[in-house]
Write a protein that holds these residues in place. Structure first.
Motif, mmCIF file in Angstrom:
data_model
loop_
_atom_site.group_PDB
_atom_site.id
_atom_site.type_symbol
_atom_site.label_atom_id
_atom_site.label_comp_id
_atom_site.label_asym_id
_atom_site.label_seq_id
_atom_site.Cartn_x
_atom_site.Cartn_y
_atom_site.Cartn_z
ATOM 1 N N ILE A 1 -9.580 7.480 -1.172
ATOM 2 C CA ILE A 1 -8.655 8.474 -0.615
ATOM 3 C C ILE A 1 -9.292 9.858 -0.687
ATOM 4 O O ILE A 1 -9.274 10.625 0.274
ATOM 5 C CB ILE A 1 -7.320 8.451 -1.381
ATOM 6 N N TYR B 1 0.823 -1.208 0.000
ATOM 7 C CA TYR B 1 0.000 0.000 0.000
ATOM 8 C C TYR B 1 0.857 1.259 0.000
ATOM 9 O O TYR B 1 0.634 2.171 -0.772
ATOM 10 C CB TYR B 1 -0.934 -0.003 1.205
ATOM 11 N N PHE B 2 1.853 1.302 0.889
ATOM 12 C CA PHE B 2 2.641 2.529 1.021
ATOM 13 C C PHE B 2 3.787 2.598 0.036
ATOM 14 O O PHE B 2 4.200 3.683 -0.356
ATOM 15 C CB PHE B 2 3.149 2.680 2.458
ATOM 16 N N ARG C 1 -3.830 -1.065 -5.569
ATOM 17 C CA ARG C 1 -3.536 0.302 -5.141
ATOM 18 C C ARG C 1 -3.801 1.319 -6.255
ATOM 19 O O ARG C 1 -4.206 2.440 -5.998
ATOM 20 C CB ARG C 1 -2.048 0.335 -4.723
ATOM 21 N N SER D 1 -9.427 6.826 6.044
ATOM 22 C CA SER D 1 -8.072 6.642 6.560
ATOM 23 C C SER D 1 -7.404 5.473 5.843
ATOM 24 O O SER D 1 -8.070 4.616 5.258
ATOM 25 C CB SER D 1 -8.108 6.371 8.054
ATOM 26 N N HIS D 2 -6.059 5.464 5.876
ATOM 27 C CA HIS D 2 -5.319 4.377 5.221
ATOM 28 C C HIS D 2 -5.760 3.025 5.769
ATOM 29 O O HIS D 2 -5.922 2.054 5.036
ATOM 30 C CB HIS D 2 -3.812 4.555 5.442
#
Lengths: 325, 279
Positions: B174, B102-103, B165, B179-180
């Motif tokens: 988003i 994800y990040f 993603r 929130s993530h």
């Protein structure tokens, strides 16, 4: 030059991994319940207060944790993995003593499984959907599900005890050989059962991998081109499909080296093969944790080296990489 | 879901696997009723061969214990450890893979190096070391198998999350200010459940093999009867009493094979595209 650069960068990465394993070893000793000195000494030293005291001084067990880690690392760098009180020998020497037998066993099992696995997988793929394909696929499914230690025990029972074809115990006959060749033959006879049992699980993995990789490759455009050129199916399979399909199998085989070490523990235990796997089992029985961690460290380092070699071989085999770099 | 079941049902091997797994589960559940006595208890003279006495159909071991009772009680341990240690591996692997995918960027790099490290370390040797140092018990065995089992989960989840993603629904979430954590758990993960389920089912089989290997080496929980322990204990008398190691080994083989068949059936039924390969 490129090869040198590649090897040195992979080597640096490998050293980092080994260092991380040393740190892991260190924390395992400290996370374990009880006195770290007692853990290192194993049950043998638990009653020997003098030995425990020696260990405390040597590894600075009364000093801060970071200092201890430093001392531990410094020891490993000098190839000092401690002393096995049970076996009355330095751990490093014990492991080096046993390493050749394991390299012979895993090497033989590796070659056996790769050759048979790729051949059988290719054969199955060439006969996709036919009874032969189903037979090979089913047999490899069964070997894939068979516990290694059980297969080892059963093969001793059948081929050594009942049929008396092959020795099921040890590395060679006790009591000298006439000459070198005779010794090689004797060791080879002892090697057959352990190497085949250890290899069969991996054979199953490579059969499945080769088969699906072949089927995948056969759908690609260059195969259609080859067919359009009028090449026979045989030539297409051998020269075009197999060659390309084998690459992912080689990569996978390299990654399986770690699994091979685990398999060696089981195989060597059952066949009384005097390698580091058997040494690990002995260390377990005697609760000789320092020896256990030493064997673990060396086998992990071995895997790292082997992975680097596989990467290198892969580059040699795959012409595309040369062009890309 | 009905589509899934009809696809799964059409695979004969997968159905056979499912039936066998159901039988093993039934055996595990029924063990305390079938053999109320402890499997450790001596019931007959030692070394009684199989099929000789109806009370002990599979014979007795070196100490006169009932092999059939050991098999039934061992099924409990195998299944329990297989399932719980897979859950442990999922509990570690899914978050790590999801966060990495994800990040991305540095977080991804760090987490993937960490995962690679655990993939490089010889897993069975690590499991041995973990169980030996923390003393053999159900908990240490489950943790050890979980610790060596999570890296493939992390890699799989990372890949799947990475692919999701870039999809529009994630961007929409988003923009909507979610929130993530919510996006990962509520939006993305439900979409990647299928491959995780397939991998998890195959991991249960691997975990059972690992558990039996550890018990064989004497690293099982000393108070629980298990198939691997039975084979290990009979190892030295394999020449005199083949049945002591034969039957538990067959039990492991059949169970692991059946779970693998179910896993492959799941893989094909959950991914309709793959069904083309088999016709």
């Amino acid at each position: 030059m490129q090869t040198l650069w590649f090897l040195s960068s992979r080597l640096a990465k490998g050293i980092l991994v080994v260092l991380a394993i040393v740190v892991l070893d260190f924390f395992l000793i400290h996370l374990a319940p009880g006195d770290p000195a007692a853990v290192m000494a194993g049950e043998s030293g638990a009653t020997d207060e003098i030995f425990l005291q020696q260990l405390r001084v040597k590894f600075g067990l009364d000093k801060p944790l970071l200092t201890q880690l430093g001392l531990y690392l410094w020891g490993v760098v000098r190839l000092d993995l401690g002393y096995s009180y049970r076996q009355q020998m330095p751990v490093f020497d014990l492991v080096m003593d046993r390493l050749p037998a394991t390299l012979i066993l895993t090497g033989a099992a590796f070659v056996f499984s790769l050759v048979i696995g790729v051949a059988m997988g290719a054969w199955a793929a060439a006969n996709k959907g036919r009874p032969l394909d189903r037979l090979i696929t089913t047999v490899s499914l069964i070997f894939y599900a068979t516990p290694l230690f059980w297969m080892a025990l059963m093969s001793v029972l059948v081929f050594s005890v009942w049929l008396d074809w092959l020795p099921g115990f040890g590395f060679e006959e006790v009591g000298g050989h006439e000459n070198f060749l005779e010794r090689v033959l004797d060791v080879s006879r002892h090697l057959v059962l352990p190497a085949v049992t250890l290899g069969l699980f991996f054979t199953a993995v490579y059969v499945r991998m080769t088969r699906s990789s072949m089927i995948e490759t056969a759908r690609m455009d260059f195969v259609k081109t080859a067919r359009a050129k009028g090449l026979t199916e045989r030539v297409i399979l051998r020269r075009h499909v197999l060659r390309n399909a084998v690459l992912p199998v080689v990569t996978l085989a390299g990654l399986q080296a770690g699994q091979m070490v685990g398999g060696a523990v089981m195989t060597e235990t059952v066949f009384a093969w005097p390698g580091i796997g058997r040494l690990m089992y002995e260390a377990l029985l005697q609760r000789d944790y320092n020896l256990l961690l030493g064997v673990f460290l060396v086998s992990a380092a071995m895997v790292v080296v082997f992975n680097i070699l596989t990467d290198w071989v892969y580059r040699l085999v795959d012409p595309r990489i040369e062009v890309a770099v | 879901m009905t589509g899934f079941w009809s696809r799964f049902r059409r695979r004969r091997l997968a159905m056979i696997g499912l039936i066998v797994v159901a039988l093993v589960v039934a055996l595990a559940v029924a063990a305390p009723y079938l053999y109320p006595q402890s499997p450790w208890k001596m019931v007959q003279r030692p070394f009684l061969p199989p099929f000789a006495n109806a009370m002990v159909p599979l014979g007795t071991d070196t100490l006169g214990r009932n092999v059939a009772s050991g098999l039934a009680h061992g099924a409990q341990v195998s299944l329990l450890i297989g399932i719980v240690s897979t859950l442990v591996a999922l509990a570690v692997g899914v978050p790590i893979g999801a966060i990495a995918g994800y990040f991305g960027g540095l977080v991804d790099d760090l987490l993937m190096r960490f995962t690679e490290f655990f993939q490089t370390v010889p897993s069975f040797a690590l499991a041995i070391v973990l169980v030996a140092i923390f003393q053999p018990s159900l908990v240490s065995v489950v943790v050890a198998i979980g610790v060596v089992g999570w890296p493939p989960v992390a890699r799989l989840v990372r890949g799947e999350v990475l692919a999701q993603r870039r999809r529009e629904y994630v961007e929409a979430a988003i923009l909507a200010g979610q929130s993530h954590f919510t996006i990962i758990t509520r939006q993305i993960l439900p979409n990647v459940v299928s491959p995780i389920v397939v991998l998890a089912s195959l991991m249960v089989a691997t975990a059972i093999l690992l558990e039996s290997s550890l018990s064989f080496l004497g690293l099982g929980d000393p108070s629980v009867m298990s198939w691997g322990y039975m084979i290990g204990a009979a190892r030295t008398v394999v020449r005199q009493a083949w049945w002591l190691s034969f039957f538990p080994g067959v039990a492991i083989l059949i169970t692991v094979l059946a779970i693998n068949l179910v896993g492959e059936g799941l893989a094909e039924a959950l991914d309709p595209r793959s069904s083309r390969d088999h016709h």
